[in-house]
Design a protein around this motif. Structure first.
Motif, PDB file in Angstrom:
ATOM      1  N   GLY A 176       0.076   0.969  -8.619  1.00 32.85           N
ATOM      2  CA  GLY A 176       0.848  -0.422  -7.937  1.00 32.85           C
ATOM      3  C   GLY A 176      -0.254  -1.451  -7.245  1.00 32.85           C
ATOM      4  N   ARG A 177      -1.253  -0.764  -6.894  1.00 34.66           N
ATOM      5  CA  ARG A 177      -2.543  -1.734  -6.466  1.00 34.66           C
ATOM      6  C   ARG A 177      -3.003  -2.510  -7.669  1.00 34.66           C
ATOM      7  NH1 ARG A 177      -5.087   1.874  -1.858  1.00 34.66           N
ATOM      8  NH2 ARG A 177      -3.492   1.816  -0.326  1.00 34.66           N
ATOM      9  N   LEU A 178      -3.013  -1.936  -8.919  1.00 34.36           N
ATOM     10  CA  LEU A 178      -3.717  -2.718  -9.821  1.00 34.36           C
ATOM     11  C   LEU A 178      -2.658  -3.819 -10.417  1.00 34.36           C
ATOM     12  CD1 LEU A 178      -4.592   0.277 -12.096  1.00 34.36           C
ATOM     13  CD2 LEU A 178      -5.893  -0.979 -10.657  1.00 34.36           C
ATOM     14  N   PHE A 179      -1.545  -3.636 -10.100  1.00 36.04           N
ATOM     15  CA  PHE A 179      -0.645  -4.838 -10.441  1.00 36.04           C
ATOM     16  C   PHE A 179      -0.123  -5.882  -9.286  1.00 36.04           C
ATOM     17  CE2 PHE A 179      -0.429  -1.674 -13.505  1.00 36.04           C
ATOM     18  CZ  PHE A 179      -0.777  -2.461 -14.658  1.00 36.04           C
ATOM     19  N   PRO A 180      -1.063  -6.552  -8.708  1.00 29.53           N
ATOM     20  CA  PRO A 180      -0.554  -7.198  -7.215  1.00 29.53           C
ATOM     21  C   PRO A 180       0.799  -8.308  -7.712  1.00 29.53           C
ATOM     22  CG  PRO A 180      -2.706  -8.134  -7.935  1.00 29.53           C
ATOM     23  CD  PRO A 180      -2.100  -7.000  -9.059  1.00 29.53           C
ATOM     24  N   ARG A 181       1.804  -8.299  -6.768  1.00 24.83           N
ATOM     25  CA  ARG A 181       2.924  -9.084  -6.934  1.00 24.83           C
ATOM     26  C   ARG A 181       3.203  -9.683  -5.631  1.00 24.83           C
ATOM     27  NH1 ARG A 181       8.255  -6.294  -9.407  1.00 24.83           N
ATOM     28  NH2 ARG A 181       8.944  -8.403  -8.057  1.00 24.83           N
ATOM     29  N   ARG A 182       3.775 -10.835  -5.751  1.00 22.01           N
ATOM     30  CA  ARG A 182       3.951 -11.519  -4.563  1.00 22.01           C
ATOM     31  C   ARG A 182       4.675 -10.978  -3.382  1.00 22.01           C
ATOM     32  NH1 ARG A 182       6.137 -15.738  -2.056  1.00 22.01           N
ATOM     33  NH2 ARG A 182       8.177 -15.178  -2.917  1.00 22.01           N
ATOM     34  N   ASP A 183       5.745 -10.179  -3.701  1.00 20.47           N
ATOM     35  CA  ASP A 183       6.585  -9.692  -2.585  1.00 20.47           C
ATOM     36  C   ASP A 183       6.361  -8.099  -2.688  1.00 20.47           C
ATOM     37  OD1 ASP A 183       7.782  -8.625  -5.021  1.00 20.47           O
ATOM     38  OD2 ASP A 183       9.799  -9.346  -4.638  1.00 20.47           O
ATOM     39  N   ARG A 184       5.098  -7.515  -3.267  1.00 20.12           N
ATOM     40  CA  ARG A 184       4.845  -6.166  -3.139  1.00 20.12           C
ATOM     41  C   ARG A 184       4.796  -5.550  -1.602  1.00 20.12           C
ATOM     42  NH1 ARG A 184      -0.016  -3.735  -5.682  1.00 20.12           N
ATOM     43  NH2 ARG A 184      -0.857  -4.376  -3.574  1.00 20.12           N
ATOM     44  N   ALA A 185       5.110  -4.556  -1.149  1.00 19.43           N
ATOM     45  CA  ALA A 185       5.025  -4.164   0.275  1.00 19.43           C
ATOM     46  C   ALA A 185       3.392  -3.991   0.540  1.00 19.43           C
ATOM     47  CB  ALA A 185       5.693  -2.822   0.488  1.00 19.43           C
ATOM     48  N   PRO A 186       3.176  -4.385   1.669  1.00 21.49           N
ATOM     49  CA  PRO A 186       1.778  -3.933   2.185  1.00 21.49           C
ATOM     50  C   PRO A 186       1.557  -2.492   1.915  1.00 21.49           C
ATOM     51  CG  PRO A 186       2.573  -5.031   3.854  1.00 21.49           C
ATOM     52  CD  PRO A 186       3.840  -4.862   2.880  1.00 21.49           C
ATOM     53  N   PHE A 187       0.288  -2.068   1.616  1.00 22.77           N
ATOM     54  CA  PHE A 187       0.293  -0.372   1.364  1.00 22.77           C
ATOM     55  C   PHE A 187       0.805   0.570   2.170  1.00 22.77           C
ATOM     56  CE2 PHE A 187      -3.909  -2.563  -0.310  1.00 22.77           C
ATOM     57  CZ  PHE A 187      -3.239  -3.044  -1.367  1.00 22.77           C
ATOM     58  N   ILE A 188       1.445   1.162   1.515  1.00 25.99           N
ATOM     59  CA  ILE A 188       2.158   2.359   2.122  1.00 25.99           C
ATOM     60  C   ILE A 188       0.954   3.623   2.369  1.00 25.99           C
ATOM     61  CG2 ILE A 188       3.704   4.598   1.838  1.00 25.99           C
ATOM     62  CD1 ILE A 188       5.542   2.720   0.716  1.00 25.99           C
ATOM     63  N   GLU A 189       0.908   4.036   3.536  1.00 25.27           N
ATOM     64  CA  GLU A 189      -0.157   4.974   3.841  1.00 25.27           C
ATOM     65  C   GLU A 189       0.027   6.433   3.604  1.00 25.27           C
ATOM     66  OE1 GLU A 189      -3.470   4.054   4.591  1.00 25.27           O
ATOM     67  OE2 GLU A 189      -3.157   2.131   5.248  1.00 25.27           O
ATOM     68  N   PRO A 190      -0.005   7.175   2.538  1.00 25.50           N
ATOM     69  CA  PRO A 190       0.013   8.307   2.322  1.00 25.50           C
ATOM     70  C   PRO A 190      -0.332   9.197   3.307  1.00 25.50           C
ATOM     71  CG  PRO A 190      -0.545   7.680   0.499  1.00 25.50           C
ATOM     72  CD  PRO A 190      -0.914   6.488   1.296  1.00 25.50           C
ATOM     73  N   ILE A 191       0.512  10.368   3.832  1.00 24.08           N
ATOM     74  CA  ILE A 191       0.007  11.024   4.943  1.00 24.08           C
ATOM     75  C   ILE A 191       0.057  12.558   4.700  1.00 24.08           C
ATOM     76  CG2 ILE A 191       0.260  11.819   7.564  1.00 24.08           C
ATOM     77  CD1 ILE A 191      -0.014   8.913   7.728  1.00 24.08           C
ATOM     78  N   SER A 192      -1.143  13.478   5.031  1.00 27.19           N
ATOM     79  CA  SER A 192      -0.896  14.865   4.843  1.00 27.19           C
ATOM     80  C   SER A 192       0.093  15.394   5.884  1.00 27.19           C
ATOM     81  CB  SER A 192      -2.154  15.468   4.798  1.00 27.19           C
ATOM     82  OG  SER A 192      -2.141  16.942   5.487  1.00 27.19           O
ATOM     83  N   GLN A 193       1.205  15.986   5.371  1.00 28.94           N
ATOM     84  CA  GLN A 193       1.867  16.571   6.464  1.00 28.94           C
ATOM     85  C   GLN A 193       1.363  17.793   7.476  1.00 28.94           C
ATOM     86  OE1 GLN A 193       5.639  18.413   4.904  1.00 28.94           O
ATOM     87  NE2 GLN A 193       6.279  18.893   6.919  1.00 28.94           N
ATOM     88  N   MET A 194       0.477  18.576   6.804  1.00 29.70           N
ATOM     89  CA  MET A 194      -0.162  19.418   7.542  1.00 29.70           C
ATOM     90  C   MET A 194      -1.219  18.803   8.610  1.00 29.70           C
ATOM     91  SD  MET A 194      -1.777  22.694   5.390  1.00 29.70           S
ATOM     92  CE  MET A 194      -3.564  22.188   5.520  1.00 29.70           C
ATOM     93  N   LYS A 195      -2.025  17.822   8.325  1.00 29.23           N
ATOM     94  CA  LYS A 195      -2.720  17.169   9.185  1.00 29.23           C
ATOM     95  C   LYS A 195      -1.967  16.517  10.151  1.00 29.23           C
ATOM     96  CE  LYS A 195      -6.651  16.369   6.293  1.00 29.23           C
ATOM     97  NZ  LYS A 195      -7.038  15.327   5.183  1.00 29.23           N
ATOM     98  N   LEU A 196      -0.851  15.868   9.856  1.00 28.07           N
ATOM     99  CA  LEU A 196      -0.074  15.062  10.750  1.00 28.07           C
ATOM    100  C   LEU A 196       0.424  16.135  11.953  1.00 28.07           C
ATOM    101  CD1 LEU A 196       1.521  12.512  11.879  1.00 28.07           C
ATOM    102  CD2 LEU A 196       3.364  13.146  10.251  1.00 28.07           C
ATOM    103  N   GLN A 197       0.900  17.168  11.125  1.00 30.81           N
ATOM    104  CA  GLN A 197       1.596  18.466  12.267  1.00 30.81           C
ATOM    105  C   GLN A 197       0.419  18.787  13.171  1.00 30.81           C
ATOM    106  OE1 GLN A 197       5.155  19.301  12.271  1.00 30.81           O
ATOM    107  NE2 GLN A 197       4.116  19.786  14.303  1.00 30.81           N
ATOM    108  N   LYS A 198      -0.725  19.220  12.569  1.00 28.90           N
ATOM    109  CA  LYS A 198      -1.786  19.698  13.309  1.00 28.90           C
ATOM    110  C   LYS A 198      -2.120  18.688  14.542  1.00 28.90           C
ATOM    111  CE  LYS A 198      -6.250  21.808  12.696  1.00 28.90           C
ATOM    112  NZ  LYS A 198      -7.359  21.829  11.892  1.00 28.90           N
ATOM    113  N   SER A 199      -2.256  17.218  14.077  1.00 25.76           N
ATOM    114  CA  SER A 199      -2.701  16.436  15.337  1.00 25.76           C
ATOM    115  C   SER A 199      -1.469  16.228  16.242  1.00 25.76           C
ATOM    116  CB  SER A 199      -3.200  15.144  14.535  1.00 25.76           C
ATOM    117  OG  SER A 199      -2.325  14.591  13.700  1.00 25.76           O
TER     118      SER A 199
END
Ligand code: SAM
Length: 233
Positions: A176-199
């Motif tokens: 998606g980042r290679l094809f910028p579009r005017r109305d594309r969302a600001p980057f979604i941040e993928p999160i590791s479930q394990m790390k999130l749960q641990k923190s």
């Protein structure tokens, strides 16, 4: 909190949802025809809204609920229909106006709409806080502190979603980042479930909490994971 990174991202999100993608977002959250890809996103989001609602009591009479990042208000309306007093907050004044215009005044009596930051303490305390896809654009560190800021103001549950870090999602975002579009969302941040749960487990703000439920919704281009945090009684 790294206030600078949070404020920086918050500014970009406000600009995106209030201006760049306001029309696209209005369309996605309506019944208007959309492309095949967006139809999968719409279906996934409907599924996620139902999953969230199913984790709340049938009768929410007298309960105070924060719809944190309420967008065009579909969830706020469902919560109010179950009897909740809903505080519906979004960064985008235009989306708040759209939400108001979509909900008849008679159905709006239990909903207070605000254009602002969901972390604003002036909105008070809540029985439940819902953050449906409103934290997915924040990095893991900022997401944790958003949750930590909300926790002391919540009596029962926080239900929120994150974008689970998986190889297909990482690839989709990179492409998606290679094809910028005017109305594309600001980057979604993928999160590791394990790390999130641990923190969360290690956070002093969550010593009295548990995470009894999680559920992934995967529908075409929509991949979002619900996590339920519940205060121990
Ligand atoms: C992907 S949309 C989801 C909207 C809505 N929850 C839904 O599912 O239809 C994300 C929303 O979160 C809002 N948002 C992001 N950060 C926010 C913050 N710090 N305070 C209030 N709203 C926020 C954005 O303005 C945007 O409307």
């Amino acid at each position: 909190m790294d206030a600078i990174s949070y404020l920086n991202r918050r500014g970009k999100l406000q600009d995106y949802f209030d201006r760049t993608a306001n029309d696209a977002w209005a369309k996605l959250t309506s019944d208007a025809p959309v492309s095949g890809i967006r139809a999968t996103v719409r279906a996934g989001r409907d599924q996620m809204r139902n999953n969230i609602i199913s984790r709340l009591p049938e009768d929410l009479s007298g309960k105070r609920v924060l719809d944190a990042g309420c967008g065009t208000g579909a969830l706020a309306l469902e919560l109010a229909n179950r009897g909740a007093f809903v505080t519906a907050v979004d960064l985008s004044p235009n989306l708040i106006e759209l939400a108001k215009s979509r909900i008849p005044e008679s159905d709006r009596q239990n909903i207070e709409f605000h254009a602002g930051d969901m972390l604003d303490e002036a909105y008070g305390d809540f029985d439940y806080v819902i953050g449906m896809d409103s934290m997915i654009h924040y990095c893991a560190k900022d997401m944790l502190v958003v949750l930590e800021k909300l926790a002391p103001r919540v009596n029962q549950k926080i239900l929120f979603t994150f974008a689970p870090s998986t190889i297909p999602l990482e690839l989709m975002i990179r492409v998606g980042r290679l094809f910028p579009r005017r109305d594309r969302a600001p980057f979604i941040e993928p999160i590791s479930q394990m790390k999130l749960q641990k923190s969360i487990d290690q956070s002093p703000w969550f010593v009295d909490w548990e995470a009894p439920f999680t559920q992934l919704v995967s529908s075409g281009f929509y991949k979002s994971q619900l996590l339920e945090l519940q205060k121990r009684s």
